[in-house]
Design an enzyme around this catalytic site. Structure first.
Site, PDB file in Angstrom:
ATOM      1  N   SER A  67       0.971  -1.314  -0.159  1.00  0.00           N
ATOM      2  CA  SER A  67      -0.039  -0.033   0.107  1.00  0.00           C
ATOM      3  C   SER A  67       1.001   1.307   0.028  1.00  0.00           C
ATOM      4  O   SER A  67       2.069   1.096   0.438  1.00  0.00           O
ATOM      5  CB  SER A  67      -0.729  -0.061   1.274  1.00  0.00           C
TER       6      SER A  67
ATOM      7  N   TYR B  31      -2.070  -0.793  10.688  1.00  0.00           N
ATOM      8  CA  TYR B  31      -1.977  -1.071   9.089  1.00  0.00           C
ATOM      9  C   TYR B  31      -0.897  -0.779   8.540  1.00  0.00           C
ATOM     10  O   TYR B  31      -0.285  -1.250   7.717  1.00  0.00           O
ATOM     11  CB  TYR B  31      -3.235  -0.626   8.592  1.00  0.00           C
TER      12      TYR B  31
HETATM   13  N1  NAP Z   1      -8.653  -0.851  -0.989  1.00  0.00           N
HETATM   14  C1  NAP Z   1      -7.528  -0.024  -0.692  1.00  0.00           C
HETATM   15  O1  NAP Z   1      -7.791   1.291  -0.783  1.00  0.00           O
HETATM   16  C2  NAP Z   1      -6.144  -0.428  -0.697  1.00  0.00           C
HETATM   17  C3  NAP Z   1      -5.270   0.223  -0.909  1.00  0.00           C
HETATM   18  C4  NAP Z   1      -4.059  -0.185  -0.833  1.00  0.00           C
HETATM   19  C5  NAP Z   1      -3.633  -1.606  -0.392  1.00  0.00           C
HETATM   20  N2  NAP Z   1      -4.725  -2.405  -0.514  1.00  0.00           N
HETATM   21  C6  NAP Z   1      -4.500  -3.787  -0.158  1.00  0.00           C
HETATM   22  O2  NAP Z   1      -4.937  -4.529  -1.089  1.00  0.00           O
HETATM   23  C7  NAP Z   1      -5.181  -5.820  -0.740  1.00  0.00           C
HETATM   24  C8  NAP Z   1      -6.535  -6.274  -1.033  1.00  0.00           C
HETATM   25  O3  NAP Z   1      -7.425  -5.395  -0.570  1.00  0.00           O
HETATM   26  P1  NAP Z   1      -8.849  -4.980  -1.178  1.00  0.00           P
HETATM   27  O4  NAP Z   1      -8.785  -3.435  -1.173  1.00  0.00           O
HETATM   28  O5  NAP Z   1      -8.914  -5.815  -2.375  1.00  0.00           O
HETATM   29  O6  NAP Z   1      -9.943  -5.464  -0.136  1.00  0.00           O
HETATM   30  P2  NAP Z   1     -10.982  -6.497  -0.146  1.00  0.00           P
HETATM   31  O7  NAP Z   1     -12.084  -6.212  -1.161  1.00  0.00           O
HETATM   32  O8  NAP Z   1     -11.543  -6.608   1.477  1.00  0.00           O
HETATM   33  O9  NAP Z   1     -10.002  -7.837  -0.367  1.00  0.00           O
HETATM   34  C9  NAP Z   1      -9.583  -8.434   0.772  1.00  0.00           C
HETATM   35  C10 NAP Z   1      -9.144  -9.906   0.471  1.00  0.00           C
HETATM   36  O10 NAP Z   1      -8.200 -10.435   1.493  1.00  0.00           O
HETATM   37  C11 NAP Z   1      -8.834 -11.627   1.740  1.00  0.00           C
HETATM   38  N3  NAP Z   1      -8.690 -12.077   3.167  1.00  0.00           N
HETATM   39  C12 NAP Z   1      -8.643 -11.118   4.503  1.00  0.00           C
HETATM   40  N4  NAP Z   1      -8.366 -11.648   5.350  1.00  0.00           N
HETATM   41  C13 NAP Z   1      -8.059 -13.110   5.134  1.00  0.00           C
HETATM   42  C14 NAP Z   1      -7.624 -14.034   5.910  1.00  0.00           C
HETATM   43  N5  NAP Z   1      -7.602 -13.956   7.227  1.00  0.00           N
HETATM   44  N6  NAP Z   1      -7.301 -15.335   5.145  1.00  0.00           N
HETATM   45  C15 NAP Z   1      -7.176 -15.380   3.784  1.00  0.00           C
HETATM   46  N7  NAP Z   1      -7.615 -14.159   3.059  1.00  0.00           N
HETATM   47  C16 NAP Z   1      -8.078 -13.040   3.809  1.00  0.00           C
HETATM   48  C17 NAP Z   1     -10.453 -11.709   1.675  1.00  0.00           C
HETATM   49  O11 NAP Z   1     -11.020 -12.984   1.460  1.00  0.00           O
HETATM   50  P3  NAP Z   1     -11.936 -13.619   2.384  1.00  0.00           P
HETATM   51  O12 NAP Z   1     -12.508 -12.516   3.285  1.00  0.00           O
HETATM   52  O13 NAP Z   1     -12.837 -14.322   1.631  1.00  0.00           O
HETATM   53  O14 NAP Z   1     -11.263 -14.382   3.468  1.00  0.00           O
HETATM   54  C18 NAP Z   1     -10.351 -10.840   0.220  1.00  0.00           C
HETATM   55  O15 NAP Z   1     -10.333 -11.574  -0.605  1.00  0.00           O
HETATM   56  C19 NAP Z   1      -4.972  -5.821   0.708  1.00  0.00           C
HETATM   57  O16 NAP Z   1      -3.577  -6.343   1.063  1.00  0.00           O
HETATM   58  C20 NAP Z   1      -5.055  -4.393   0.948  1.00  0.00           C
HETATM   59  O17 NAP Z   1      -4.298  -4.072   2.219  1.00  0.00           O
HETATM   60  C21 NAP Z   1      -5.958  -1.866  -0.676  1.00  0.00           C
END
Ligand code: NAP
Length: 257
Positions: free
Chosen positions: A133, A147
């Site tokens: 991130s 985080y």
């Molecule tokens: N959205 C943003 O603004 C943003 C910005 C910078 C970085 N990121 C990073 O991008 C990545 C993806 O996030 P996203 O934005 O796509 O959010 P999201 O839609 O909430 O997706 C998160 C994913 O992580 C999985 N996950 C969470 N906890 C888990 C666990 N205990 N075991 C296995 N899988 C788990 C969830 O699957 P299940 O719940 O089905 O397990 C889901 O598929 C993350 O690392 C996040 O920190 C996001």
């Protein structure tokens, strides 16, 4: 020979979009997350072979089970994408949730990067992309302290290993994707609203994939986030941290923190 791509956190958001891109690129997929029902539903629409591995990456045994499930396959791409955040003061934050965050965002990424890197070096090819991130490129993030700290670990680890690989002339690529706000379920899980406009997860994944193919180590999508990161290098750290605190406070729409 058919090659495989493994995506953690493929049940929604950025991970789901990576799955669509990699399927179109002709990879067979191994998709993992806790919500297996979602992964199975998705797999029906992806025109490629999909293996589903239900796994909770807070658990070390699930990390090893995920790795073992593909250890004998020719894995060309591995995306460590699963992760989540939470917003609020450190004092009031739930310890269990924070420890789970460290397990998924840091421990699982560390463990899988090590195992997969060794496997890819034995294969003599492969790419690993750690989804970090922009938070991981900043000195600290008050009101999202854990985080930011987890994502700093990922960017630091990735940059260090990438330099080791470059020096050795390794055939394996390792990089990290550092987005700013992306419109996914992240906010719902983190119980926040973005202070800045988010980009689409499809755009974010596409950009990440293109830059990964070009061998970029630190990938920051969007001009505005690149500018924020660059500007940050010229600001005194205390001021930068105060600005970050202000932005995080705005995320808790209507709630006092
Ligand atoms: N959205 C943003 O603004 C943003 C910005 C910078 C970085 N990121 C990073 O991008 C990545 C993806 O996030 P996203 O934005 O796509 O959010 P999201 O839609 O909430 O997706 C998160 C994913 O992580 C999985 N996950 C969470 N906890 C888990 C666990 N205990 N075991 C296995 N899988 C788990 C969830 O699957 P299940 O719940 O089905 O397990 C889901 O598929 C993350 O690392 C996040 O920190 C996001």
């Amino acid at each position: 020979m058919k090659k495989y791509a493994v995506i953690t956190g493929a049940s929604s958001g950025i991970g789901k979009e990576f799955a669509k891109i990699l399927a179109k690129e002709g990879y067979a997929l191994a998709l993992t997350a806790r919500r297996g029902d979602r992964l199975r539903k998705m797999a029906k629409h992806l025109k490629t072979e999909c293996r589903i591995v239900e796994a909770d990456l807070t658990k070390e045994e699930d990390c090893y089970r995920l790795y073992q499930s593909v250890a004998e396959l020719p894995v060309a791409v591995w995306i460590n994408n699963a992760g989540f955040g939470h917003c609020g003061t450190f004092k009031e934050g739930e310890l269990e949730k924070e420890l789970d965050m460290i397990s998924v965002n840091v421990r699982a990424v560390h463990l899988l990067t090590k195992l997969v890197l060794k496997k890819m070096e034995r294969q003599n090819y492969g790419s690993i992309l750690n989804v970090a991130s922009c938070a991981g490129l900043m000195p600290a993030g008050p009101y999202m302290a854990t985080y930011y700290a987890t994502k700093s670990y990922v960017t630091s680890l990735t940059r260090a290993i990438a330099e080791e690989l470059r020096y050795e002339g390794s055939p394996v690529y390792l990089g990290c994707l550092c987005p700013g706000p992306v419109n996914t379920e992240f906010n719902e899980v983190a119980e926040v609203e973005f202070a800045l406009k988010g980009i689409s997860p499809a755009w974010c994944a596409r950009y990440g994939y293109q830059q990964m193919k070009q061998g970029k180590t630190v990938i920051v999508p969007t001009f505005s986030m690149k500018a924020a990161v660059t500007l940050g290098r010229f600001l005194p750290e205390t001021l930068y941290i105060r600005i970050a605190a202000h932005q995080q406070k705005k995320k808790k729409s209507g709630r006092r923190i």
